[in-house]
Design a protein around this motif. Structure first.
Motif, PDB file in Angstrom:
ATOM      1  N   ILE A 142       0.838  -1.201   0.000  1.00 46.10           N
ATOM      2  CA  ILE A 142       0.000   0.000   0.000  1.00 46.10           C
ATOM      3  C   ILE A 142       0.871   1.248   0.000  1.00 46.10           C
ATOM      4  CG2 ILE A 142      -1.626   1.378   1.369  1.00 46.10           C
ATOM      5  CD1 ILE A 142      -3.019  -1.280   2.108  1.00 46.10           C
ATOM      6  N   ASP A 143       1.911   1.279   0.832  1.00 43.47           N
ATOM      7  CA  ASP A 143       2.816   2.433   0.860  1.00 43.47           C
ATOM      8  C   ASP A 143       3.412   2.701  -0.517  1.00 43.47           C
ATOM      9  OD1 ASP A 143       2.312   2.580   3.573  1.00 43.47           O
ATOM     10  OD2 ASP A 143       4.358   2.079   4.200  1.00 43.47           O
ATOM     11  N   ARG A 144       3.904   1.660  -1.152  1.00 38.82           N
ATOM     12  CA  ARG A 144       4.508   1.824  -2.490  1.00 38.82           C
ATOM     13  C   ARG A 144       3.460   2.242  -3.519  1.00 38.82           C
ATOM     14  NH1 ARG A 144       8.513  -3.269  -1.959  1.00 38.82           N
ATOM     15  NH2 ARG A 144      10.101  -2.200  -0.728  1.00 38.82           N
ATOM     16  N   GLY A 145       2.283   1.658  -3.429  1.00 40.87           N
ATOM     17  CA  GLY A 145       1.207   2.025  -4.355  1.00 40.87           C
ATOM     18  C   GLY A 145       0.786   3.476  -4.202  1.00 40.87           C
ATOM     19  N   VAL A 146       0.720   3.961  -2.968  1.00 39.16           N
ATOM     20  CA  VAL A 146       0.352   5.359  -2.741  1.00 39.16           C
ATOM     21  C   VAL A 146       1.455   6.281  -3.257  1.00 39.16           C
ATOM     22  CG1 VAL A 146      -0.130   7.112  -0.974  1.00 39.16           C
ATOM     23  CG2 VAL A 146      -1.251   4.880  -0.867  1.00 39.16           C
ATOM     24  N   ASP A 147       2.719   5.892  -3.073  1.00 37.65           N
ATOM     25  CA  ASP A 147       3.813   6.684  -3.659  1.00 37.65           C
ATOM     26  C   ASP A 147       3.651   6.781  -5.176  1.00 37.65           C
ATOM     27  OD1 ASP A 147       5.454   7.758  -1.667  1.00 37.65           O
ATOM     28  OD2 ASP A 147       6.569   5.879  -1.422  1.00 37.65           O
ATOM     29  N   LEU A 148       3.386   5.651  -5.818  1.00 39.82           N
ATOM     30  CA  LEU A 148       3.202   5.657  -7.282  1.00 39.82           C
ATOM     31  C   LEU A 148       2.009   6.513  -7.683  1.00 39.82           C
ATOM     32  CD1 LEU A 148       3.877   1.900  -8.119  1.00 39.82           C
ATOM     33  CD2 LEU A 148       5.308   3.865  -8.748  1.00 39.82           C
ATOM     34  N   LEU A 149       0.920   6.383  -6.952  1.00 36.51           N
ATOM     35  CA  LEU A 149      -0.280   7.174  -7.241  1.00 36.51           C
ATOM     36  C   LEU A 149       0.000   8.667  -7.135  1.00 36.51           C
ATOM     37  CD1 LEU A 149      -3.382   7.421  -7.720  1.00 36.51           C
ATOM     38  CD2 LEU A 149      -3.626   7.269  -5.224  1.00 36.51           C
ATOM     39  N   LEU A 150       0.608   9.083  -6.030  1.00 33.51           N
ATOM     40  CA  LEU A 150       0.878  10.511  -5.838  1.00 33.51           C
ATOM     41  C   LEU A 150       1.948  11.015  -6.802  1.00 33.51           C
ATOM     42  CD1 LEU A 150       0.693  10.962  -1.959  1.00 33.51           C
ATOM     43  CD2 LEU A 150      -1.087  11.319  -3.674  1.00 33.51           C
ATOM     44  N   ASP A 151       2.973  10.177  -7.066  1.00 32.37           N
ATOM     45  CA  ASP A 151       4.023  10.578  -8.022  1.00 32.37           C
ATOM     46  C   ASP A 151       3.456  10.800  -9.419  1.00 32.37           C
ATOM     47  OD1 ASP A 151       5.959  10.463  -6.064  1.00 32.37           O
ATOM     48  OD2 ASP A 151       6.803   8.536  -6.726  1.00 32.37           O
ATOM     49  N   SER A 152       2.446  10.030  -9.780  1.00 34.31           N
ATOM     50  CA  SER A 152       1.889  10.147 -11.128  1.00 34.31           C
ATOM     51  C   SER A 152       0.695  11.095 -11.194  1.00 34.31           C
ATOM     52  CB  SER A 152       1.476   8.769 -11.645  1.00 34.31           C
ATOM     53  OG  SER A 152       0.446   8.231 -10.849  1.00 34.31           O
ATOM     54  N   SER A 153       0.374  11.745 -10.087  1.00 35.80           N
ATOM     55  CA  SER A 153      -0.768  12.660 -10.097  1.00 35.80           C
ATOM     56  C   SER A 153      -0.405  13.984  -9.431  1.00 35.80           C
ATOM     57  CB  SER A 153      -1.993  12.005  -9.447  1.00 35.80           C
ATOM     58  OG  SER A 153      -1.725  11.659  -8.098  1.00 35.80           O
ATOM     59  N   VAL A 154      -0.837  14.188  -8.208  1.00 36.94           N
ATOM     60  CA  VAL A 154      -0.712  15.501  -7.566  1.00 36.94           C
ATOM     61  C   VAL A 154       0.719  15.965  -7.374  1.00 36.94           C
ATOM     62  CG1 VAL A 154      -2.964  15.423  -6.460  1.00 36.94           C
ATOM     63  CG2 VAL A 154      -0.972  14.553  -5.232  1.00 36.94           C
ATOM     64  N   ARG A 155       1.666  15.054  -7.168  1.00 32.13           N
ATOM     65  CA  ARG A 155       3.052  15.494  -7.004  1.00 32.13           C
ATOM     66  C   ARG A 155       3.597  16.130  -8.268  1.00 32.13           C
ATOM     67  NH1 ARG A 155       5.216  10.450  -3.329  1.00 32.13           N
ATOM     68  NH2 ARG A 155       4.445  11.280  -1.360  1.00 32.13           N
ATOM     69  N   ARG A 156       3.036  15.815  -9.390  1.00 32.63           N
ATOM     70  CA  ARG A 156       3.441  16.485 -10.634  1.00 32.63           C
ATOM     71  C   ARG A 156       3.030  17.951 -10.616  1.00 32.63           C
ATOM     72  NH1 ARG A 156       2.923  12.420 -15.739  1.00 32.63           N
ATOM     73  NH2 ARG A 156       4.154  10.768 -14.794  1.00 32.63           N
ATOM     74  N   LEU A 157       1.939  18.242  -9.915  1.00 34.00           N
ATOM     75  CA  LEU A 157       1.468  19.626  -9.823  1.00 34.00           C
ATOM     76  C   LEU A 157       2.367  20.486  -8.959  1.00 34.00           C
ATOM     77  CD1 LEU A 157      -2.361  19.000  -9.310  1.00 34.00           C
ATOM     78  CD2 LEU A 157      -1.196  19.663 -11.418  1.00 34.00           C
ATOM     79  N   TYR A 158       2.906  19.903  -7.897  1.00 31.79           N
ATOM     80  CA  TYR A 158       3.717  20.700  -6.991  1.00 31.79           C
ATOM     81  C   TYR A 158       5.168  20.255  -6.933  1.00 31.79           C
ATOM     82  CZ  TYR A 158       1.926  17.190  -3.591  1.00 31.79           C
ATOM     83  OH  TYR A 158       1.540  16.059  -2.945  1.00 31.79           O
ATOM     84  N   GLY A 159       5.594  19.532  -7.929  1.00 32.74           N
ATOM     85  CA  GLY A 159       7.010  19.235  -8.071  1.00 32.74           C
ATOM     86  C   GLY A 159       7.589  18.292  -7.046  1.00 32.74           C
ATOM     87  N   GLY A 160       6.854  17.295  -6.699  1.00 29.37           N
ATOM     88  CA  GLY A 160       7.387  16.293  -5.776  1.00 29.37           C
ATOM     89  C   GLY A 160       6.731  16.347  -4.441  1.00 29.37           C
ATOM     90  N   GLY A 161       7.418  15.895  -3.498  1.00 26.67           N
ATOM     91  CA  GLY A 161       6.926  15.809  -2.130  1.00 26.67           C
ATOM     92  C   GLY A 161       7.868  14.903  -1.395  1.00 26.67           C
ATOM     93  N   GLU A 162       7.568  14.631  -0.186  1.00 25.96           N
ATOM     94  CA  GLU A 162       8.444  13.784   0.609  1.00 25.96           C
ATOM     95  C   GLU A 162       8.128  12.334   0.331  1.00 25.96           C
ATOM     96  OE1 GLU A 162       9.320  12.837   5.237  1.00 25.96           O
ATOM     97  OE2 GLU A 162       8.498  14.784   4.725  1.00 25.96           O
ATOM     98  N   LYS A 163       9.166  11.558   0.052  1.00 24.20           N
ATOM     99  CA  LYS A 163       8.976  10.122  -0.115  1.00 24.20           C
ATOM    100  C   LYS A 163       8.811   9.501   1.259  1.00 24.20           C
ATOM    101  CE  LYS A 163       9.655   9.687  -4.538  1.00 24.20           C
ATOM    102  NZ  LYS A 163       8.554   9.810  -5.375  1.00 24.20           N
ATOM    103  N   HIS A 164       7.892   8.597   1.365  1.00 21.07           N
ATOM    104  CA  HIS A 164       7.626   7.944   2.648  1.00 21.07           C
ATOM    105  C   HIS A 164       8.143   6.527   2.586  1.00 21.07           C
ATOM    106  CE1 HIS A 164       4.875  11.268   2.389  1.00 21.07           C
ATOM    107  NE2 HIS A 164       4.903  11.292   3.710  1.00 21.07           N
ATOM    108  N   GLU A 165       8.924   6.162   3.561  1.00 29.18           N
ATOM    109  CA  GLU A 165       9.486   4.811   3.637  1.00 29.18           C
ATOM    110  C   GLU A 165       9.040   4.170   4.926  1.00 29.18           C
ATOM    111  OE1 GLU A 165      11.441   3.238   1.249  1.00 29.18           O
ATOM    112  OE2 GLU A 165      11.118   4.933  -0.037  1.00 29.18           O
TER     113      GLU A 165
END
Length: 165
Positions: A142-165
């Motif tokens: 789930i953590d990895r899937g949410v990273d992929l989801l946010l990386d391919s959507s909203v993080r593109r709008l604001y240029g990234g974000g913090e990666k969660h491990e």
């Protein structure tokens, strides 16, 4: 005199590197016990997880504010830190795992009812055990899937974000 290795080690994040992180899993535990406890207990478990998510987002906002001092764009960076953390935590710690455990437990209770002659209390406790034992297996995907989801959507709008491990 040389600096000790401890001075160069990564800062401990209370929301991710300590027992406090387990508060984010409160709703999964609540969902696992849903067949045994009143709905108010399950809702309370979601309240605990939501407080955890909100506190982590505020913490990351404060850290971003401190890191950017009075630099231009500070407000935007703080907003990104708060929004990114809140979105990630809300999805990865509350919504998706809560739904997953709910469905695993509902399916197991249904299947136990169709395939066994166990008394209802035994089926409910078995469902709870299945739900609890599922939690460790769903966290990383789930953590990895949410990273992929946010990386391919909203993080593109604001240029990234913090990666969660």
């Amino acid at each position: 005199m040389e600096d000790s290795p401890e001075k160069h080690s990564k800062e401990v994040d209370v929301y991710r590197d300590t027992w406090v992180r387990f508060l984010g899993y409160a709703n999964e535990v609540g969902e696992a016990f849903r067949s045994l406890v009143p709905v108010s207990v399950v809702l309370a478990s979601y309240a605990v997880a939501t407080v955890y998510v909100s506190a982590d987002a505020v913490d990351k906002g404060k850290k971003a504010a401190a890191a950017h001092g009075e630099n231009p764009g500070k407000t935007a960076r703080v907003t990104v830190a708060v929004v990114d953390t809140f979105l990630w935590q809300a999805l990865a710690s509350v919504a998706i795992p809560g739904f997953t455990i709910n469905r695993v437990c509902a399916a197991s209770l249904f299947l136990l009812g169709k395939t066994t002659r166990w008394p209802l209390p035994v089926r409910k406790w078995t469902t709870t055990a299945i739900g609890l034992s599922t939690i460790p297996f769903i966290i990383t995907p789930i953590d990895r899937g949410v990273d992929l989801l946010l990386d391919s959507s909203v993080r593109r709008l604001y240029g990234g974000g913090e990666k969660h491990e």
